[in-house]
Design a protein around this motif. Structure first.
Motif, mmCIF file in Angstrom:
data_model
loop_
_atom_site.group_PDB
_atom_site.id
_atom_site.type_symbol
_atom_site.label_atom_id
_atom_site.label_comp_id
_atom_site.label_asym_id
_atom_site.label_seq_id
_atom_site.Cartn_x
_atom_site.Cartn_y
_atom_site.Cartn_z
ATOM 1 N N ASP A 240 3.489 -2.854 -0.365
ATOM 2 C CA ASP A 240 4.216 -1.940 -0.103
ATOM 3 C C ASP A 240 3.630 -0.616 0.653
ATOM 4 O OD1 ASP A 240 6.811 -1.009 1.209
ATOM 5 O OD2 ASP A 240 7.345 0.148 -0.664
ATOM 6 N N LEU A 241 2.336 -1.121 1.331
ATOM 7 C CA LEU A 241 1.384 0.070 1.910
ATOM 8 C C LEU A 241 1.526 0.255 3.168
ATOM 9 C CD1 LEU A 241 -1.938 -0.776 0.118
ATOM 10 C CD2 LEU A 241 -0.345 0.994 -0.771
ATOM 11 N N PRO A 242 1.713 1.554 3.564
ATOM 12 C CA PRO A 242 1.866 1.543 5.134
ATOM 13 C C PRO A 242 0.826 1.051 5.790
ATOM 14 C CG PRO A 242 1.490 3.909 3.983
ATOM 15 C CD PRO A 242 1.854 2.825 3.017
ATOM 16 N N VAL A 243 0.991 0.989 7.158
ATOM 17 C CA VAL A 243 -0.343 0.390 8.061
ATOM 18 C C VAL A 243 -1.258 1.522 7.987
ATOM 19 C CG1 VAL A 243 -0.987 -0.068 10.436
ATOM 20 C CG2 VAL A 243 1.472 -0.865 9.604
ATOM 21 N N ARG A 244 -1.356 2.707 7.954
ATOM 22 C CA ARG A 244 -2.282 3.695 7.904
ATOM 23 C C ARG A 244 -3.231 3.684 6.552
ATOM 24 N NH1 ARG A 244 -0.253 9.097 9.484
ATOM 25 N NH2 ARG A 244 -0.998 8.720 11.477
ATOM 26 N N SER A 245 -2.427 3.450 5.628
ATOM 27 C CA SER A 245 -3.263 3.309 4.371
ATOM 28 C C SER A 245 -3.913 1.917 4.101
ATOM 29 C CB SER A 245 -2.211 3.452 2.971
ATOM 30 O OG SER A 245 -1.773 4.659 2.976
ATOM 31 N N ILE A 246 -3.299 1.087 4.789
ATOM 32 C CA ILE A 246 -4.276 -0.165 4.879
ATOM 33 C C ILE A 246 -5.398 -0.234 5.750
ATOM 34 C CG2 ILE A 246 -4.034 -2.558 5.566
ATOM 35 C CD1 ILE A 246 -0.915 -2.684 4.980
ATOM 36 N N ALA A 247 -5.365 0.169 6.947
ATOM 37 C CA ALA A 247 -6.163 0.730 7.646
ATOM 38 C C ALA A 247 -7.361 1.529 7.146
ATOM 39 C CB ALA A 247 -5.631 0.998 9.000
ATOM 40 N N GLU A 248 -7.019 2.569 6.276
ATOM 41 C CA GLU A 248 -8.112 3.304 5.777
ATOM 42 C C GLU A 248 -8.749 2.733 4.644
ATOM 43 O OE1 GLU A 248 -5.899 6.755 4.456
ATOM 44 O OE2 GLU A 248 -5.619 7.572 6.483
ATOM 45 N N GLN A 249 -8.031 1.819 3.940
ATOM 46 C CA GLN A 249 -8.497 1.188 2.672
ATOM 47 C C GLN A 249 -9.513 0.074 3.219
ATOM 48 O OE1 GLN A 249 -8.301 1.949 -0.528
ATOM 49 N NE2 GLN A 249 -7.188 3.993 0.248
#
Length: 178
Positions: A140-149
């Motif tokens: 349940d991570l937002p797209v922005r967090s996934i991109a950063e990670q």
């Protein structure tokens, strides 16, 4: 160095070497928490929180409160209010989750079949697509967090998600699961 400061802080606060709260202060903290509506099972945690805050105050070099007992009672009162806020948040979250549930849950066998088909579909995806699907829909991570990670642009994450979801949907229709 820090131990010495904490030790001096404890002594400055007028508490025993082992415990910054004496027995009377602890009873007062328990009473304030209980009167504040904190259940008996959570009282020891509340007392520990008060101790911790007193030790943190001493460790940071702050002066001792004039009346440690009164200070501890105020902290306990604030903790009781925080407990109620957290309880209300939890209740609201439970209500929102209950509203999201379907009125009639699918049969257990249907659920198992769907889970198995989704797992097979995930196994068939390329690693990068599977990773973003799992992070987005299971973690349940937002797209922005996934991109950063992952260290990739948001557009790449969105593209991978779109392609993966389309492939999963096609696979589930192909298997006649949905």
């Amino acid at each position: 160095m820090l131990r010495g400061r904490i030790r001096r802080g404890r002594q400055a606060y007028g508490a025993a070497e082992d415990d910054p709260l004496d027995a009377a202060q602890e009873r007062r903290v328990r009473a304030v928490l209980a009167l504040g509506g904190v259940p008996q099972t959570d009282l020891p945690d509340g007392v520990q929180q008060v101790r911790l805050r007193l030790l943190e105050r001493a460790a940071s070099g702050q002066d001792a409160p004039r009346d440690v007992s009164a200070w501890a009672a105020v902290v306990a009162s604030n903790l009781a209010m925080d407990w109620h806020r957290a309880k209300r948040r939890q209740e609201r979250l439970g209500e929102r989750l209950a509203a999201l549930r379907p009125a009639e849950p699918p049969a257990e066998e249907e659920t198992r079949l769907l889970s198995l088909a989704v797992a097979r579909g995930l196994d068939g995806l390329p690693d990068a697509q599977r990773q973003v699907v799992v992070l987005r829909f299971y973690a349940d991570l937002p797209v922005r967090s996934i991109a950063e990670q992952l260290g990739v642009p948001e557009g790449t994450v969105k593209s991978r998600l779109h392609t993966a979801v389309r492939a999963l949907r096609a696979r589930l229709h192909e298997d006649e699961v949905v």
